[in-house]
Write an enzyme that holds these catalytic residues in place. Structure first.
Site, PDB file in Angstrom:
ATOM      1  N   ASP A   1      50.045   1.212  -9.635  1.00 55.48           N
ATOM      2  CA  ASP A   1      49.346   1.946 -11.148  1.00 55.48           C
ATOM      3  C   ASP A   1      48.712   2.542 -11.602  1.00 55.48           C
ATOM      4  O   ASP A   1      48.217   2.462 -12.705  1.00 55.48           O
ATOM      5  CB  ASP A   1      49.604   0.188 -11.826  1.00 55.48           C
ATOM      6  CG  ASP A   1      48.555  -0.904 -11.000  1.00 55.48           C
ATOM      7  OD1 ASP A   1      47.922  -0.255 -10.416  1.00 55.48           O
ATOM      8  OD2 ASP A   1      48.436  -1.656 -10.846  1.00 55.48           O
ATOM      9  N   SER A   2      48.078   2.827 -10.369  1.00 57.70           N
ATOM     10  CA  SER A   2      46.890   3.852 -10.161  1.00 57.70           C
ATOM     11  C   SER A   2      47.215   5.495 -10.908  1.00 57.70           C
ATOM     12  O   SER A   2      46.620   6.267 -11.401  1.00 57.70           O
ATOM     13  CB  SER A   2      45.804   4.141  -9.500  1.00 57.70           C
ATOM     14  OG  SER A   2      46.708   4.072  -8.123  1.00 57.70           O
TER      15      SER A   2
ATOM     16  N   ASP B   1      54.473   0.094  -7.426  1.00 58.81           N
ATOM     17  CA  ASP B   1      53.821  -1.362  -7.904  1.00 58.81           C
ATOM     18  C   ASP B   1      54.458  -2.229  -9.426  1.00 58.81           C
ATOM     19  O   ASP B   1      54.707  -1.161 -10.566  1.00 58.81           O
ATOM     20  CB  ASP B   1      52.475  -0.608  -8.311  1.00 58.81           C
ATOM     21  CG  ASP B   1      51.200  -1.539  -7.995  1.00 58.81           C
ATOM     22  OD1 ASP B   1      51.689  -2.456  -7.636  1.00 58.81           O
ATOM     23  OD2 ASP B   1      50.434  -0.889  -8.802  1.00 58.81           O
TER      24      ASP B   1
ATOM     25  N   LYS C   1      54.746  -3.331  -5.011  1.00 57.54           N
ATOM     26  CA  LYS C   1      54.118  -4.753  -5.187  1.00 57.54           C
ATOM     27  C   LYS C   1      53.009  -4.723  -6.384  1.00 57.54           C
ATOM     28  O   LYS C   1      53.323  -5.058  -7.120  1.00 57.54           O
ATOM     29  CB  LYS C   1      53.378  -3.303  -4.839  1.00 57.54           C
ATOM     30  CG  LYS C   1      52.090  -3.405  -4.150  1.00 57.54           C
ATOM     31  CD  LYS C   1      51.224  -2.781  -3.856  1.00 57.54           C
ATOM     32  CE  LYS C   1      50.067  -1.457  -4.558  1.00 57.54           C
ATOM     33  NZ  LYS C   1      49.029  -2.177  -5.076  1.00 57.54           N
TER      34      LYS C   1
ATOM     35  N   GLU D   1      50.288  -7.507  -7.226  1.00 55.02           N
ATOM     36  CA  GLU D   1      48.860  -7.782  -7.185  1.00 55.02           C
ATOM     37  C   GLU D   1      48.527  -9.904  -7.014  1.00 55.02           C
ATOM     38  O   GLU D   1      49.180 -10.112  -7.938  1.00 55.02           O
ATOM     39  CB  GLU D   1      47.932  -7.768  -8.215  1.00 55.02           C
ATOM     40  CG  GLU D   1      47.632  -6.291  -7.928  1.00 55.02           C
ATOM     41  CD  GLU D   1      46.591  -5.689  -8.498  1.00 55.02           C
ATOM     42  OE1 GLU D   1      45.675  -6.226  -9.164  1.00 55.02           O
ATOM     43  OE2 GLU D   1      45.989  -4.058  -9.068  1.00 55.02           O
TER      44      GLU D   1
ATOM     45  N   GLU E   1      42.764  -5.406  -0.658  1.00 56.90           N
ATOM     46  CA  GLU E   1      41.606  -3.578  -1.649  1.00 56.90           C
ATOM     47  C   GLU E   1      39.997  -4.773  -0.922  1.00 56.90           C
ATOM     48  O   GLU E   1      39.582  -5.503  -1.653  1.00 56.90           O
ATOM     49  CB  GLU E   1      41.880  -3.364  -2.647  1.00 56.90           C
ATOM     50  CG  GLU E   1      41.189  -2.926  -3.275  1.00 56.90           C
ATOM     51  CD  GLU E   1      42.203  -1.929  -4.810  1.00 56.90           C
ATOM     52  OE1 GLU E   1      43.398  -2.319  -4.876  1.00 56.90           O
ATOM     53  OE2 GLU E   1      41.238  -1.566  -5.099  1.00 56.90           O
TER      54      GLU E   1
HETATM   55  O1  KIV Z   1      47.781   1.522  -7.549  1.00 56.30           O
HETATM   56  C1  KIV Z   1      47.197   1.760  -6.584  1.00 56.30           C
HETATM   57  O2  KIV Z   1      46.758   2.915  -6.449  1.00 56.30           O
HETATM   58  C2  KIV Z   1      46.220   0.704  -5.851  1.00 56.30           C
HETATM   59  C3  KIV Z   1      46.002   1.492  -4.028  1.00 56.30           C
HETATM   60  C4  KIV Z   1      44.651   1.233  -4.678  1.00 56.30           C
HETATM   61  C5  KIV Z   1      46.192  -0.027  -3.394  1.00 56.30           C
HETATM   62  O3  KIV Z   1      47.119  -0.335  -5.994  1.00 56.30           O
END
Ligand code: KIV
Length: 259
Positions: free
Chosen positions: A44-45, A83, A113, A115, A182
């Site tokens: 989600d970056s 994500d 993924k 969190e 992280e």
């Molecule tokens: O969203 C993302 O890019 C991440 C990485 C920092 C692991 O969660």
């Protein structure tokens, strides 16, 4: 090369480090796959690196599905993980299952993924029992940045290290094939890795992890803003692109292009 599976990733532990990079589009995904990257994380970056948001919080499921589908269309050999964005993981487990199923059914991802640690372990168990591979994420959780009051390192105190170990074990028991750590202190990262049989893929966690992940735009030197101090830049694409754009602009204005 053949398509990488979650089983292959799990089996890398103790053999060699897992290589993970983010990608949000088909071109980058193809390049990452051709370079032999094990996992492409559609993080989600995406929100901060591509969409101009200050944090990952405004990113929605629809945005993530759009980016994940683009990555999948590159047909990478790498495992593609999408994500799950802000606040979804804490919803009722059945609701999370409905959202996560969309990543596999609509976007074609190989897994998701989420969190969180102990607090979402039951939800992760439902997902893995339902056939959805899950990449965990503990330590700094960027989606909690407002609650945390900023970004910081985790695991410096014994209590925090113990809590991270509990999270890692909960993720393993819930069926995660691997997990991101992280911004975990180096020694704590070693303890976390030693406490489980699944790979810990670190970002800003030092060398004692079972793999490393970086945000591709950061490591490519494409990010016009500040990058975290743990990032190694392997290229300076920002400068190359600016130079190419300026040369084009100059040549058009001076009628040197086209000849
Ligand atoms: O969203 C993302 O890019 C991440 C990485 C920092 C692991 O969660």
């Amino acid at each position: 090369m053949t398509k990488i599976t979650t089983k292959a990733i799990r089996q890398l532990k103790g053999k060699r480090p897992v290589v993970c990079l983010t990608a949000y589009d088909a071109i980058t995904a193809k390049l990452a796959s051709d370079a032999g990257v094990d996992i492409i994380l559609v993080g989600d970056s995406y929100g901060t690196t591509q969409l101009g948001f200050e944090t990952t919080i405004p990113v929605t499921v629809e945005m993530m599905l759009h980016a994940t589908a683009a990555v999948v269309r590159a047909k990478p050999n790498s495992l593609v993980i999408g994500d799950v964005p802000f606040a979804i993981a804490r919803r009722a487990p059945q609701e999370v299952l409905t959202v996560c199923a969309r990543y596999l059914q609509e976007a074609g991802a190989d897994g998701v993924k989420l969190e969180g640690g102990v607090e979402i372990a039951d939800t992760i168990k439902l997902l893995t029992d339902s056939g959805i591979p899950v990449f965990g994420h503990i330590g700094l959780l960027p989606q909690q940045v407002n609650q945390l009051g900023g970004y910081r390192k985790f695991g410096k105190s014994q209590a925090e290290q113990d809590s991270l170990v509990r999270d890692a074990r909960a993720l393993q028991e819930a069926g995660c094939f691997a997990f991101v750590g992280e911004m975990i202190n180096d020694d704590a990262a070693r303890a976390v890795s030693d406490s489980v049989e699944i790979p810990l893929v670190g970002i800003g966690c030092g060398p004692h992890c079972d793999g490393q992940v970086l945000v591709s735009t950061d490591m490519l030197g494409l990010n016009p803003g500040k990058v975290p101090s743990f990032v190694k830049t392997y290229a300076t694409l920002k400068d190359d692109i600016t130079r190419a754009f300026s040369t084009f602009a100059e040549e058009v204005r001076e009628r040197k292009f086209p000849t």
